[in-house]
Design an enzyme around this catalytic site. Structure first.
Site, PDB file in Angstrom:
ATOM      1  N   PHE A  47      42.371 -39.492  -3.188  1.00 55.26           N
ATOM      2  CA  PHE A  47      43.190 -38.359  -2.768  1.00 55.26           C
ATOM      3  C   PHE A  47      44.285 -38.736  -1.790  1.00 55.26           C
ATOM      4  O   PHE A  47      45.290 -38.036  -1.673  1.00 55.26           O
ATOM      5  CB  PHE A  47      42.309 -37.272  -2.132  1.00 55.26           C
ATOM      6  CG  PHE A  47      41.803 -37.615  -0.751  1.00 55.26           C
ATOM      7  CD1 PHE A  47      42.581 -37.395   0.377  1.00 55.26           C
ATOM      8  CD2 PHE A  47      40.541 -38.179  -0.577  1.00 55.26           C
ATOM      9  CE1 PHE A  47      42.118 -37.732   1.648  1.00 55.26           C
ATOM     10  CE2 PHE A  47      40.076 -38.513   0.681  1.00 55.26           C
ATOM     11  CZ  PHE A  47      40.868 -38.287   1.803  1.00 55.26           C
TER      12      PHE A  47
ATOM     13  N   LYS B 209      42.746 -41.054 -14.062  1.00 54.87           N
ATOM     14  CA  LYS B 209      41.910 -39.968 -13.550  1.00 54.87           C
ATOM     15  C   LYS B 209      42.217 -39.810 -12.073  1.00 54.87           C
ATOM     16  O   LYS B 209      41.694 -40.531 -11.233  1.00 54.87           O
ATOM     17  CB  LYS B 209      40.430 -40.292 -13.767  1.00 54.87           C
ATOM     18  CG  LYS B 209      39.488 -39.067 -13.878  1.00 54.87           C
ATOM     19  CD  LYS B 209      39.435 -38.180 -12.657  1.00 54.87           C
ATOM     20  CE  LYS B 209      38.676 -38.802 -11.513  1.00 54.87           C
ATOM     21  NZ  LYS B 209      38.558 -37.842 -10.342  1.00 54.87           N
TER      22      LYS B 209
ATOM     23  N   CYS C  36      43.332 -46.260   3.938  1.00 58.22           N
ATOM     24  CA  CYS C  36      42.396 -47.388   3.983  1.00 58.22           C
ATOM     25  C   CYS C  36      42.930 -48.509   4.860  1.00 58.22           C
ATOM     26  O   CYS C  36      42.184 -49.402   5.257  1.00 58.22           O
ATOM     27  CB  CYS C  36      42.112 -47.909   2.583  1.00 58.22           C
ATOM     28  SG  CYS C  36      43.507 -48.726   1.790  1.00 58.22           S
TER      29      CYS C  36
ATOM     30  N   SER D 212      36.008 -45.015  -1.495  1.00 58.62           N
ATOM     31  CA  SER D 212      35.056 -45.435  -0.473  1.00 58.62           C
ATOM     32  C   SER D 212      34.207 -46.593  -0.996  1.00 58.62           C
ATOM     33  O   SER D 212      34.051 -46.781  -2.213  1.00 58.62           O
ATOM     34  CB  SER D 212      34.153 -44.270  -0.079  1.00 58.62           C
ATOM     35  OG  SER D 212      33.278 -43.932  -1.152  1.00 58.62           O
TER      36      SER D 212
ATOM     37  N   GLU E  57      33.365 -45.725   8.394  1.00 58.84           N
ATOM     38  CA  GLU E  57      34.774 -45.402   8.150  1.00 58.84           C
ATOM     39  C   GLU E  57      34.943 -43.893   8.277  1.00 58.84           C
ATOM     40  O   GLU E  57      34.425 -43.126   7.463  1.00 58.84           O
ATOM     41  CB  GLU E  57      35.208 -45.864   6.760  1.00 58.84           C
ATOM     42  CG  GLU E  57      36.697 -45.642   6.522  1.00 58.84           C
ATOM     43  CD  GLU E  57      37.152 -46.085   5.147  1.00 58.84           C
ATOM     44  OE1 GLU E  57      38.326 -46.477   5.015  1.00 58.84           O
ATOM     45  OE2 GLU E  57      36.337 -46.037   4.207  1.00 58.84           O
TER      46      GLU E  57
ATOM     47  N   GLU F  75      40.526 -35.006  -7.923  1.00 55.11           N
ATOM     48  CA  GLU F  75      40.603 -33.576  -8.217  1.00 55.11           C
ATOM     49  C   GLU F  75      41.171 -32.769  -7.057  1.00 55.11           C
ATOM     50  O   GLU F  75      41.536 -31.603  -7.228  1.00 55.11           O
ATOM     51  CB  GLU F  75      39.234 -33.033  -8.629  1.00 55.11           C
ATOM     52  CG  GLU F  75      38.117 -33.230  -7.626  1.00 55.11           C
ATOM     53  CD  GLU F  75      37.357 -34.529  -7.814  1.00 55.11           C
ATOM     54  OE1 GLU F  75      36.138 -34.523  -7.541  1.00 55.11           O
ATOM     55  OE2 GLU F  75      37.969 -35.552  -8.202  1.00 55.11           O
TER      56      GLU F  75
END
Length: 504
Positions: free
Chosen positions: A157, A181, A289, A234, A389, A184
């Protein structure tokens, strides 16, 4: 998954074979504006059968695209580049509306993704093989690289445009077809990009978008017609993607999480270090990240450095990214709750909350998902704010006595994505880049994301798989090599053609 969207809210689609395709199932999720909390769209969540249909469309498009000349493939890439340059602002606005990052940050994301498009425009050079004449008497040997087929991209995202663009320009230019993909939470950027590809003249079925959740991910990971998977997310999910994909015979590059350290030595320019700690810790609300989340102050500079960072953090304005604020919201209510929970845990474990973003004021309408810049001091390596994290605007300060202690801390961490050193001593900097066990290193650069012609990726639990993203490694990931050994009888050349030779 149920949806709480109002009845009149728009319903999004998939993108298959060059056209929008409505979902055929009854599962939907909400897309929200994180600055206001309002539901803005309903997103269809694909079933495994729907994913299979999308993969089949990509598989059908592959032979013709593979056999399209490099010149013609590159022409499509160049047209896509020009269209994106002209309309980058539209894409940035979509990103701000669904992710929440401020407009300037969204524009920067698009620009960094465009760098990979430009890199992929050089695919004719990047795919050049090698040849040896008379390797043996009358025998020639040549190496070539060819595309894989259908490749899947599962993107996160936090960078709805840039991270997919780390992968699909290289994959497409190399002759593969793509099934993307997207997350969402932020699907609109992917659909916008799909329409831009159609306008650029990309043949139907070469670039496809399927929206969904874990069911869609698992379908991509197990479909035998998907030859490779690129993933960013992740670490637990990256490990799952890698293990599942490779168990089903796929190439997988799965980029995971991070705990990025920024080491500040006593000889560093502390004002520069404070500025860069703010930029790297709170840009994109810490949802990167490559964000710096652990600042390691060496020696007796910690008090001064913390004061400088705190002064700058308190001056930041947090709010709706469309209002010229410095920092936007987090992507969802769950993300907001997660971040504030970590701050509470850090305080309970003994960290000092110097700047508390939980009690900030926010420039926005409605109930957005905000946490302001948060600065924790006296953090230790056993606290959850360090071990985990957080993925939010929380900067933790750890104090050590020496350079060696700082390097030991970084090397003991299970992540190895990025790290930075701030110093004016070139000898120490050279030693640091040699000794630290991290994939991407910045010297007086807090977010060392490499240019597109280098490759992006970390070490240890920040990467599963052997190949990094974009650059030369990206080209190798999306192709496979052949070596051709040839012996011919003496050739005869017949026919006359005075036309100028072309490579079309």
């Amino acid at each position: 998954m149920t949806t709480t969207a109002p009845a009149d809210v728009r319903t999004l689609t998939h993108w298959v074979s060059g056209a929008a395709l409505p979902g055929s199932g009854d599962r939907f999720s909400d897309v929200t504006d994180p600055a206001t909390g309002a539901v803005t769209a309903r997103l269809p969540l694909a079933s495994a059968a729907e994913v299979g249909d999308v993969v089949a469309a990509a598989r059908s498009a592959f032979p013709a695209w593979r056999d399209t000349s490099l010149t013609k493939r590159t022409q499509v890439l160049f047209r896509f580049r020009e269209l994106l340059n002209a309309r980058a602002g539209e894409l940035a606005e979509l990103i701000t509306a669904e992710h929440g990052k401020v407009a300037s940050d969204a524009a920067g994301e698009v620009a960094r993704g465009q760098e990979v498009v430009e890199f992929a425009c050089g695919m004719p050079h990047l795919l050049k093989g090698s040849a040896t004449e008379n390797a043996s008497t009358g025998v020639d040997v040549a190496s070539i690289r060819q595309p894989l087929g259908v490749v899947g991209i599962i993107s996160p995202f936090n960078f709805p445009a840039m991270v997919p663009m780390w992968f699909f320009p290289v994959a497409i230019a190399a002759g593969n077809t793509v099934v993307l993909k997207p997350s969402e939470k932020v699907p609109s950027a992917a659909l916008w990009i799909a329409e831009l590809w159609r306008e650029a003249g990309l043949p139907d079925g070469v670039f496809n978008v399927v929206n969904g959740d874990k069911e869609a991910v698992d379908a991509l990971l197990t479909d035998p017609d998907v030859k490779a998977i690129s993933f960013v997310g992740s670490t637990p999910i990256a490990r799952y993607v890698y293990e599942t994909g490779t168990a089903h015979g796929k190439r997988v590059q799965a980029l995971g999480g991070a705990k990025n350290h920024m080491v500040v030595l006593p000889d560093a320019d502390l004002d520069l270090a404070a500025d860069q700690a703010i930029n790297a810790g709170f840009g994109s609300a810490g949802e990167r990240c490559m964000a710096v989340s652990a600042l390691v102050a060496v020696g007796d500079i910690a008090d001064t450095l913390v004061d400088k960072i705190a002064e700058r953090a308190r001056a930041l304005r947090t709010g709706d990214g469309r209002r010229g604020c410095d920092m936007g919201p987090l992507v969802t209510r769950a993300a907001q709750d997660r971040v504030t929970g970590y701050v509470e845990a850090g305080e309970a474990e003994g960290a000092t909350v110097v700047v508390d973003g939980r009690v900030d004021t926010f420039d926005a309408d409605g109930e957005g998902f905000f946490v302001g810049p948060t600065l924790l001091d006296h953090v230790t390596t056993d606290m959850s704010v360090y071990t985990d994290e957080i993925f939010g605007p929380v900067l933790s300060v750890l104090r050590v006595e020496s350079y060696d202690a700082a390097v030991d801390m970084i090397n003991a961490n299970p992540y190895g994505n990025g790290t930075a050193l701030f110093t004016c001593d070139g000898g120490v900097a050279r030693r640091f880049q040699n000794e630290v066990e991290v994939g991407m290193i910045g010297i007086n650069v807090p977010v060392p994301v490499p240019m597109a012609y280098y490759s992006f990726g970390g070490w240890k639990n920040s990467l599963f798989g052997d190949t990094h993203a974009h650059g030369t490694e990206g080209v190798h990931f999306y192709t496979r090599g052949k070596v051709v050994t040839t012996r011919w009888p003496d050739p005869s050349h017949r026919g006359v053609d005075l036309g100028f030779p072309t490579n079309g």
